[in-house]
Motif scaffolding. Structure first.
Motif, mmCIF file in Angstrom:
data_model
loop_
_atom_site.group_PDB
_atom_site.id
_atom_site.type_symbol
_atom_site.label_atom_id
_atom_site.label_comp_id
_atom_site.label_asym_id
_atom_site.label_seq_id
_atom_site.Cartn_x
_atom_site.Cartn_y
_atom_site.Cartn_z
ATOM 1 N N UNK A 151 0.833 -1.207 0.000
ATOM 2 C CA UNK A 151 0.000 0.000 0.000
ATOM 3 C C UNK A 151 0.867 1.257 0.000
ATOM 4 N N UNK A 152 1.930 1.230 0.778
ATOM 5 C CA UNK A 152 2.834 2.379 0.841
ATOM 6 C C UNK A 152 3.531 2.615 -0.494
ATOM 7 N N UNK A 153 3.959 1.536 -1.126
ATOM 8 C CA UNK A 153 4.599 1.645 -2.435
ATOM 9 C C UNK A 153 3.643 2.249 -3.462
ATOM 10 N N UNK A 154 2.401 1.771 -3.465
ATOM 11 C CA UNK A 154 1.423 2.272 -4.430
ATOM 12 C C UNK A 154 1.160 3.762 -4.242
ATOM 13 N N UNK A 155 1.046 4.193 -3.001
ATOM 14 C CA UNK A 155 0.819 5.610 -2.713
ATOM 15 C C UNK A 155 2.014 6.463 -3.137
ATOM 16 N N UNK A 156 3.213 5.980 -2.855
ATOM 17 C CA UNK A 156 4.417 6.736 -3.215
ATOM 18 C C UNK A 156 4.520 6.907 -4.724
ATOM 19 N N UNK A 157 4.219 5.854 -5.460
ATOM 20 C CA UNK A 157 4.312 5.921 -6.916
ATOM 21 C C UNK A 157 3.192 6.775 -7.505
ATOM 22 N N UNK A 158 1.989 6.620 -6.973
ATOM 23 C CA UNK A 158 0.855 7.384 -7.488
ATOM 24 C C UNK A 158 1.071 8.881 -7.327
ATOM 25 N N UNK A 159 1.621 9.272 -6.193
ATOM 26 C CA UNK A 159 1.760 10.697 -5.885
ATOM 27 C C UNK A 159 3.178 11.217 -6.096
ATOM 28 N N UNK A 160 4.032 10.343 -6.653
ATOM 29 C CA UNK A 160 5.382 10.756 -7.062
ATOM 30 C C UNK A 160 6.183 11.366 -5.911
ATOM 31 N N UNK A 161 6.195 10.660 -4.776
ATOM 32 C CA UNK A 161 7.016 11.108 -3.646
ATOM 33 C C UNK A 161 8.170 10.133 -3.426
ATOM 34 N N UNK A 162 9.210 10.620 -2.778
ATOM 35 C CA UNK A 162 10.290 9.752 -2.329
ATOM 36 C C UNK A 162 9.863 9.110 -1.011
ATOM 37 N N UNK A 163 10.095 7.802 -0.888
ATOM 38 C CA UNK A 163 9.805 7.064 0.342
ATOM 39 C C UNK A 163 11.073 6.303 0.715
ATOM 40 N N UNK A 164 11.800 6.826 1.684
ATOM 41 C CA UNK A 164 13.087 6.275 2.086
ATOM 42 C C UNK A 164 12.991 5.599 3.448
ATOM 43 N N UNK A 165 13.918 4.686 3.702
ATOM 44 C CA UNK A 165 14.006 4.017 5.001
ATOM 45 C C UNK A 165 15.406 4.226 5.566
ATOM 46 N N UNK A 166 15.477 4.584 6.827
ATOM 47 C CA UNK A 166 16.761 4.887 7.461
ATOM 48 C C UNK A 166 17.209 3.760 8.385
ATOM 49 N N UNK A 167 18.468 3.382 8.246
ATOM 50 C CA UNK A 167 19.133 2.417 9.133
ATOM 51 C C UNK A 167 20.427 3.039 9.642
ATOM 52 N N UNK A 168 20.782 2.741 10.842
ATOM 53 C CA UNK A 168 22.064 3.225 11.362
ATOM 54 C C UNK A 168 23.224 2.746 10.502
ATOM 55 N N UNK A 169 23.169 1.473 10.067
ATOM 56 C CA UNK A 169 24.297 0.881 9.351
ATOM 57 C C UNK A 169 24.471 1.422 7.934
ATOM 58 N N UNK A 170 23.491 2.168 7.444
ATOM 59 C CA UNK A 170 23.630 2.809 6.129
ATOM 60 C C UNK A 170 24.798 3.782 6.114
ATOM 61 N N UNK A 171 25.144 4.320 7.272
ATOM 62 C CA UNK A 171 26.132 5.406 7.337
ATOM 63 C C UNK A 171 27.510 4.909 7.751
ATOM 64 N N UNK A 172 27.683 3.567 7.832
ATOM 65 C CA UNK A 172 28.972 2.985 8.193
ATOM 66 C C UNK A 172 29.902 2.995 6.976
ATOM 67 N N UNK A 173 31.010 3.680 7.083
ATOM 68 C CA UNK A 173 31.982 3.717 5.983
ATOM 69 C C UNK A 173 32.494 2.321 5.649
ATOM 70 N N UNK A 174 32.603 1.459 6.654
ATOM 71 C CA UNK A 174 33.119 0.105 6.439
ATOM 72 C C UNK A 174 32.205 -0.716 5.538
ATOM 73 N N UNK A 175 30.899 -0.588 5.718
ATOM 74 C CA UNK A 175 29.974 -1.341 4.873
ATOM 75 C C UNK A 175 30.111 -0.928 3.413
#
Length: 366
Positions: A132-156
């Motif tokens: 449902x969230x994906x459909x709404x984001x695409x229909x209304x042309x918005x960015x829908x992002x998810x944040x994780x702490x490990x996204x910001x690890x230089x090592x990863x």
């Protein structure tokens, strides 16, 4: 004729100037919910000119006041509902720091208004919500992002680059460890515990809270490949503490030529978020956000590196949100924050819960 050309030229210059001024303005952000303690990430962020918190939605005024005292924001910014906050402040984007079950309602409210959304991990409590969230984001042309702490690890990111450059050969196994001794044992505030340990509001215990990290990283490392099979075992080792949800989970993912193993725990003596990547010829260990170890072949000794933080805007979720919304950054396919990656994450978590409940291996559709 010349006057018309000159007028058009001047109007064009004015439009470019206006567009540039808009780009340089701080992104107006609304904060939806304060019960997830990761909200301190944005509330305690050093002042910068890339974002501006214009409103906060939190009906629990005692909690809002406590954080206002801690971080110095005005209670005039705090509203009871999303509708009130949006009408009064007109945010361009919002960040969601409430229960995972509430993420759908945030998108249902914001997407039709063209307001971009970043949620704290994971994307949703179930595939039903995620679709449902994906459909709404695409229909209304918005960015829908998810944040994780490990996204910001230089090592990863260094590990990811080394894999893509073929430095350890074809992938064979990825093992991800995420956990700590338990949220209650850590003394996390009651407003967070109330929904974090609720199977409806959070979707599960450690299997969701920490299992999502591994699913996110493995999906990224495999460039969006879905596992063929998901097998999982969950336990509640401390039923006197966690009466409704699991506190221990192991998820095994089968791919055509490799395996993923996700270990999620509320029982470990120390907190950890680390990654092991094994290839045909070598391995890479991302021990934390800055310490990387690797051995590229049997003949080579293990080497280690101490990495510095990533550069702006790839060092901070809210900097990246602002850059994406302003069109300054385009996320590559299956990036850690991307919608397509996190839809697969939720599908893996759904399958893991089903596998743990039934004792069966769950097949995923390609």
């Amino acid at each position: 004729m010349k006057r018309r050309i000159l007028l058009g030229f001047l109007l064009g210059i004015m439009c470019l100037h206006t567009s540039s001024a808009q780009q340089n303005k701080p992104l107006k952000i609304g904060v939806i919910g304060l019960t997830h303690t990761h909200v301190h990430w944005i509330l305690g962020r050093p002042k910068a000119d890339d974002i501006q918190i214009v409103g906060i939605v939190e009906p629990n005024k005692a909690l809002a006041q406590r954080y206002a005292d801690q971080h110095g924001y005005s209670m005039d910014l705090v509203y009871d509902t999303m509708e009130e906050m949006i009408k009064a402040t007109q945010p361009v984007a919002v960040t969601a720091f409430g229960a995972i079950y509430e993420h759908l309602a945030v998108v249902e409210t914001c997407a039709p208004k063209g307001i971009h959304v970043m949620v704290e991990k994971p994307l949703a409590v179930s595939m039903e919500h995620a679709i449902k969230m994906e459909a709404l984001a695409k229909k209304h042309n918005i960015h829908l992002l998810t944040n994780y702490e490990t996204t910001w690890y230089a090592t990863n990111h260094k590990a990811y680059d080394m894999v893509n450059q073929g430095e350890i050969g074809d992938l064979r196994k990825i093992v991800v460890h995420d956990g700590h001794k338990g949220p209650i044992e850590l003394g996390i505030n009651s407003e967070f515990i109330d929904w974090l340990t609720d199977p409806i509001a959070n979707g599960g215990g450690a299997v969701v809270d920490f299992g999502c990290y591994g699913a996110n990283l493995i999906t990224w490392m495999t460039h969006g490949q879905k596992p063929e099979q998901v097998m999982a075992m969950t336990q509640t080792i401390k039923p006197d503490v966690y009466t409704k949800v699991d506190d221990e989970a192991t998820i095994v993912l089968k791919y055509p030529k490799m395996q993923g193993i996700i270990q999620a725990s509320w029982n470990w003596p120390i907190a950890r978020k680390d990654l092991e990547v094994y290839g045909q010829t070598g391995y890479i260990y991302s021990d934390n956000r800055s310490d990387l170890r690797y051995r590229l072949s049997e003949e080579q000794v293990e080497k280690s590196e101490k990495l510095t933080a990533r550069t702006y805007p790839y060092n901070d979720p809210f900097a990246l949100l602002a850059a994406v919304v302003k069109g300054e950054v385009t996320l590559p396919p299956f990036a850690l924050s991307s919608l397509e990656n996190n839809l697969i994450v939720v599908e893996i978590l759904d399958a893991a819960r089903e596998s743990a409940q039934t004792g069966r291996t769950i097949e995923l559709n390609p």
